[in-house]
Design a protein around this motif. Structure first.
Motif, PDB file in Angstrom:
ATOM      1  N   TRP A 119      32.747  -1.001 -32.547  1.00 41.97           N
ATOM      2  CA  TRP A 119      32.536  -1.357 -31.152  1.00 41.97           C
ATOM      3  C   TRP A 119      33.830  -1.098 -30.398  1.00 41.97           C
ATOM      4  CZ3 TRP A 119      27.873  -3.063 -29.325  1.00 41.97           C
ATOM      5  CH2 TRP A 119      27.837  -3.594 -28.030  1.00 41.97           C
ATOM      6  N   ASP A 120      33.818  -0.155 -29.487  1.00 37.43           N
ATOM      7  CA  ASP A 120      35.007   0.177 -28.691  1.00 37.43           C
ATOM      8  C   ASP A 120      36.221   0.450 -29.567  1.00 37.43           C
ATOM      9  OD1 ASP A 120      33.650   0.017 -26.279  1.00 37.43           O
ATOM     10  OD2 ASP A 120      34.158  -2.094 -25.968  1.00 37.43           O
ATOM     11  N   GLY A 121      36.034   1.221 -30.625  1.00 35.47           N
ATOM     12  CA  GLY A 121      37.140   1.625 -31.481  1.00 35.47           C
ATOM     13  C   GLY A 121      37.540   0.628 -32.544  1.00 35.47           C
ATOM     14  N   GLY A 122      36.841  -0.483 -32.666  1.00 36.54           N
ATOM     15  CA  GLY A 122      37.159  -1.474 -33.690  1.00 36.54           C
ATOM     16  C   GLY A 122      35.888  -2.076 -34.254  1.00 36.54           C
ATOM     17  N   LYS A 123      36.041  -2.992 -35.160  1.00 38.21           N
ATOM     18  CA  LYS A 123      34.889  -3.691 -35.745  1.00 38.21           C
ATOM     19  C   LYS A 123      34.588  -4.930 -34.921  1.00 38.21           C
ATOM     20  CE  LYS A 123      34.633  -1.172 -39.544  1.00 38.21           C
ATOM     21  NZ  LYS A 123      33.573  -0.257 -39.773  1.00 38.21           N
ATOM     22  N   HIS A 124      33.309  -5.290 -34.848  1.00 37.06           N
ATOM     23  CA  HIS A 124      32.896  -6.466 -34.090  1.00 37.06           C
ATOM     24  C   HIS A 124      31.633  -7.033 -34.715  1.00 37.06           C
ATOM     25  CE1 HIS A 124      32.751  -9.144 -30.721  1.00 37.06           C
ATOM     26  NE2 HIS A 124      31.596  -8.682 -30.283  1.00 37.06           N
ATOM     27  N   LEU A 172      19.973  -2.266 -27.244  1.00 42.04           N
ATOM     28  CA  LEU A 172      20.293  -0.889 -27.567  1.00 42.04           C
ATOM     29  C   LEU A 172      19.023  -0.192 -28.008  1.00 42.04           C
ATOM     30  CD1 LEU A 172      23.435  -1.420 -29.847  1.00 42.04           C
ATOM     31  CD2 LEU A 172      23.435  -0.868 -27.422  1.00 42.04           C
ATOM     32  N   THR A 173      18.953   1.128 -27.777  1.00 44.39           N
ATOM     33  CA  THR A 173      17.844   1.856 -28.365  1.00 44.39           C
ATOM     34  C   THR A 173      18.073   1.900 -29.877  1.00 44.39           C
ATOM     35  OG1 THR A 173      18.924   4.012 -28.243  1.00 44.39           O
ATOM     36  CG2 THR A 173      17.618   3.330 -26.320  1.00 44.39           C
ATOM     37  N   VAL A 174      17.012   2.127 -30.617  1.00 49.14           N
ATOM     38  CA  VAL A 174      17.148   2.231 -32.071  1.00 49.14           C
ATOM     39  C   VAL A 174      18.147   3.321 -32.421  1.00 49.14           C
ATOM     40  CG1 VAL A 174      15.889   2.792 -34.184  1.00 49.14           C
ATOM     41  CG2 VAL A 174      14.865   1.257 -32.509  1.00 49.14           C
ATOM     42  N   LYS A 175      18.122   4.430 -31.686  1.00 45.79           N
ATOM     43  CA  LYS A 175      19.063   5.523 -31.944  1.00 45.79           C
ATOM     44  C   LYS A 175      20.508   5.081 -31.708  1.00 45.79           C
ATOM     45  CE  LYS A 175      20.100  10.276 -30.689  1.00 45.79           C
ATOM     46  NZ  LYS A 175      19.741  11.420 -29.866  1.00 45.79           N
ATOM     47  N   GLU A 176      20.782   4.347 -30.620  1.00 38.21           N
ATOM     48  CA  GLU A 176      22.129   3.840 -30.351  1.00 38.21           C
ATOM     49  C   GLU A 176      22.594   2.895 -31.453  1.00 38.21           C
ATOM     50  OE1 GLU A 176      22.585   3.521 -25.547  1.00 38.21           O
ATOM     51  OE2 GLU A 176      21.165   2.162 -26.517  1.00 38.21           O
TER      52      GLU A 176
END
Length: 69
Positions: A15-20, A64-68
């Protein structure tokens, strides 16, 4: 597998370049609904749950879409 559980599950995402950590609330054939303990996802992604969606998806603040996902 998450949908088959029928209950929330903690997941970890990039998430935004890190883990979340996020909470999986539910999914359907097109969308995944999540709860972010920090209050939401990036506004620019247009993925916030609207008040109408929140009524049918209590506890979720991200869609989120399933693809996202």
């Amino acid at each position: 597998a998450l949908r088959a559980r029928g209950e929330p599950a903690v997941i970890c995402m990039n998430w935004d370049g890190g883990k979340h950590a996020l909470l999986f609330v539910k999914s359907d054939d097109t969308h995944v609904y999540l709860k972010d303990p920090n209050g939401g996802g990036p506004e620019t992604e247009g993925n916030r749950v609207t008040p109408e969606m929140a009524r049918s998806t209590p506890g979720a603040n991200i869609r989120l879409t399933v693809k996202e996902f």
